[in-house]
Write an enzyme that holds these catalytic residues in place. Structure first.
Site, PDB file in Angstrom:
ATOM      1  N   LYS A   1       1.778   2.303  -4.979  1.00  0.00           N
ATOM      2  CA  LYS A   1       2.347   1.759  -6.224  1.00  0.00           C
ATOM      3  C   LYS A   1       1.483   2.092  -7.439  1.00  0.00           C
ATOM      4  CE  LYS A   1       2.164  -2.333  -4.360  1.00  0.00           C
ATOM      5  NZ  LYS A   1       1.847  -2.021  -2.958  1.00  0.00           N
TER       6      LYS A   1
ATOM      7  N   ASP B   1       0.812  -1.220   0.000  1.00  0.00           N
ATOM      8  CA  ASP B   1       0.000   0.000   0.000  1.00  0.00           C
ATOM      9  C   ASP B   1       0.846   1.271   0.000  1.00  0.00           C
ATOM     10  OD1 ASP B   1      -2.210  -1.705   0.135  1.00  0.00           O
ATOM     11  OD2 ASP B   1      -2.131  -1.726   2.330  1.00  0.00           O
TER      12      ASP B   1
ATOM     13  N   GLY C   1      -4.754  -4.284  -3.677  1.00  0.00           N
ATOM     14  CA  GLY C   1      -5.762  -3.235  -3.832  1.00  0.00           C
ATOM     15  C   GLY C   1      -5.018  -2.001  -4.274  1.00  0.00           C
ATOM     16  N   HIS C   2      -5.098  -1.685  -5.553  1.00  0.00           N
ATOM     17  CA  HIS C   2      -4.274  -0.620  -6.146  1.00  0.00           C
ATOM     18  C   HIS C   2      -5.165   0.541  -6.575  1.00  0.00           C
ATOM     19  CE1 HIS C   2      -0.724  -3.539  -7.218  1.00  0.00           C
ATOM     20  NE2 HIS C   2      -0.953  -3.420  -5.930  1.00  0.00           N
TER      21      HIS C   2
ATOM     22  N   GLN D   1       1.835  -6.013  -3.403  1.00  0.00           N
ATOM     23  CA  GLN D   1       2.303  -6.107  -2.012  1.00  0.00           C
ATOM     24  C   GLN D   1       3.590  -5.287  -1.815  1.00  0.00           C
ATOM     25  OE1 GLN D   1       1.321  -9.390  -3.658  1.00  0.00           O
ATOM     26  NE2 GLN D   1      -0.613  -8.465  -3.118  1.00  0.00           N
TER      27      GLN D   1
END
Ligand code: GDP
Ligand code: IMO
Ligand code: MG
Length: 421
Positions: free
Chosen positions: A15, A12, A39-40, A221
């Site tokens: 990225k 988180d 979760g991007h 990640q």
């Protein structure tokens, strides 16, 4: 040129914002490990997109995206994510999925959840079936995307599910398990929906590189969640560090690879596991509120703490980083003073390298250097010279600690909120 964008903390780090920033005018953006545990978030003109499987470059209409062989793909989640995007964006002809990637089956998610529920040693996983799918891969019983187009899928699933069915039923007491027939039928249907995207993505990437196309590799990640170098066992089940890119994309050796580490100006972690610089009181809550630190996949509150230069330096080494992209500087705008962990104290001795075991990591006492805050707004600033003197000093202090140049600084969630140095 190929850029590899990696998180160098516990995930988180921002990225997706960075990938989206670099993706402008780029030919390919590639995911190479993990799955829908990621979760991007990308925010463009106030509109928020959260990607789990689709690479974050998709918002650039001329960019193609690749889901590499190293992923474990929840096909239902992928179809739904792509479906939402397709409502406002052309996707056909620019999405490629590896036929060698593994498939997350419904029982993988059940196994993940059941283990988390019943174990006294929870990892705090995202429950997306990531670990169990990678177990099947290593056990050589996994289902790969290419298998969905061949006869014999049912027998393969039967073989993989055999023992797990008993485990889920008899040991975890989960009722209403999906039948092999149901899983097979659903997969055959889903396979038709994605048929046009499926290909030998490693060959596509090798050819793209040979032809001088530009490529951004998007890590999922963060380095401290890497299966080998992270805070094992509180890690994910893939290699999130630079080496994962080679195994998970098949692009081959790249002499001009540029490896860019993404770090928050502080640090967060979701799930269980050691976190030496964690602030469990008011400071942590403040950072969580200002940084909106809630999981993009699970909505869980993220644990927050101060920048840890020990793991930063460790990440520089294990990834062979060329440079750093520092994000969320603006979140620290209101702090009177800011702490940076520059060394660890372990059992009364100073060390500047993270220990290999969890037991030792839990005993770490961080050694801090405290620096003055800047107490003014950096949000949205785009020029280094416009940053307050104390913010520049902070960045230069981190740079000295990490031994790498901080070439970019993100000062807000919007695409253009970036300072280039
Ligand atoms: P990722 O998993 O590394 O892509 O990061 P996430 O999307 O899970 O979390 C990063 C969050 O921080 C997202 O909500 C971003 O919109 C936001 N973000 C990224 N960069 C910045 C920044 O510089 N400042 C602020 N305030 N928010 C940012
Ligand atoms: P992005 O790409 C932060 C964490 C989980 C858990 C551990 C194992 O958005 O940075 P898993 O479901 O992978 O088996 O969970 O890893 N984790 C993440 N933490 N960001 C992520 O992804 C994560 N993906 C997994 O919280 O501690
Ligand atoms: Mg995330």
């Amino acid at each position: 040129m190929v850029k590899l964008v990696l998180g160098i903390q516990w995930g988180d780090e921002g990225k997706a914002k960075v990938v989206d920033y670099f993706a402008s005018g780029v030919d390919y953006v590639v995911r190479f490990q993990g799955g829908a545990n990621a979760g991007h978030t990308v925010i463009v003109d106030g509109k928020k997109f959260v990607f789990h499987l689709v690479p974050s470059g998709i918002l650039h209409p001329k960019t193609s995206v690749v889901i590499g062989n190293g992923l474990v793909i929840d096909i239902e989640a992928f179809i739904s994510e792509l479906g939402e995007l397709a409502a406002g964006l052309p996707v056909d002809g620019r999405v490629f999925v590896s036929n060698r990637a593994h498939v997350v089956l419904p029982y993988h998610k059940l196994m993940d959840g059941a283990k988390e529920e019943s174990s006294s040693k929870k990892i705090g996983t995202t429950r997306r079936g990531i670990g169990p799918a990678y177990i099947d891969k290593a056990d050589r019983v996994g289902i790969r995307v290419g298998d969905l187009y061949q006869p014999g899928l049912k027998e393969k699933i039967e073989h993989a599910f055999e023992v797990k069915r008993h485990l889920l039923d008899d040991y975890y007491c989960i009722k209403d398990l999906p039948s092999v027939d149901e899983m097979t039928d659903t997969l055959y249907k889903q396979a038709e929906t994605i048929r046009d995207y499926v290909t030998d993505t490693e060959l596509l990437l090798q050819n793209a590189y040979r032809d001088g196309k530009s490529i951004v590799m998007e890590g999922g990640q963060g380095s401290l969640l890497d299966a080998d170098f992270g805070t094992y066992p509180f890690v994910t089940s893939s290699n999130t560090t630079a080496s994962g890119m080679f195994a998970g994309s098949g692009i081959g050796y790249i002499p001009d690879l540029r490896i860019i580490g993404i770090a928050k100006a502080y640090i967060t972690r979701v799930g269980e596991g050691p976190f030496p610089t964690e602030e469990t009181g008011a400071v942590g809550e403040d950072i969580r509120r200002l940084g909106k630190e809630y999981g993009a996949t699970t909505g869980r509150p993220r644990r927050c703490g101060w920048f840890d230069a020990v793991i930063g330096r460790y990440s520089v080494g294990i990834n062979g980083l060329h440079e750093i992209f520092l994000t969320k500087l603006d979140v620290l705008d209101e702090q009177d003073t800011i702490k940076v962990c520059t060394a660890y104290e372990l059992d009364g001795k100073l060390t500047d390298y993270p220990p290999s075991t969890t037991e030792e990591m839990y005993r770490i006492k961080p050694v801090y250097t405290e620096v003055p805050g800047w107490k003014s707004k950096t949000f949205g600033l785009k020029k280094y010279s416009d940053l307050p003197a104390n913010a520049r000093s902070y960045i230069e202090f981190l740079e000295m600690q990490l031994g790498r140049r901080i070439s970019y600084i993100s000062t807000g969630f919007e695409r253009e909120d970036v300072v280039i140095r």
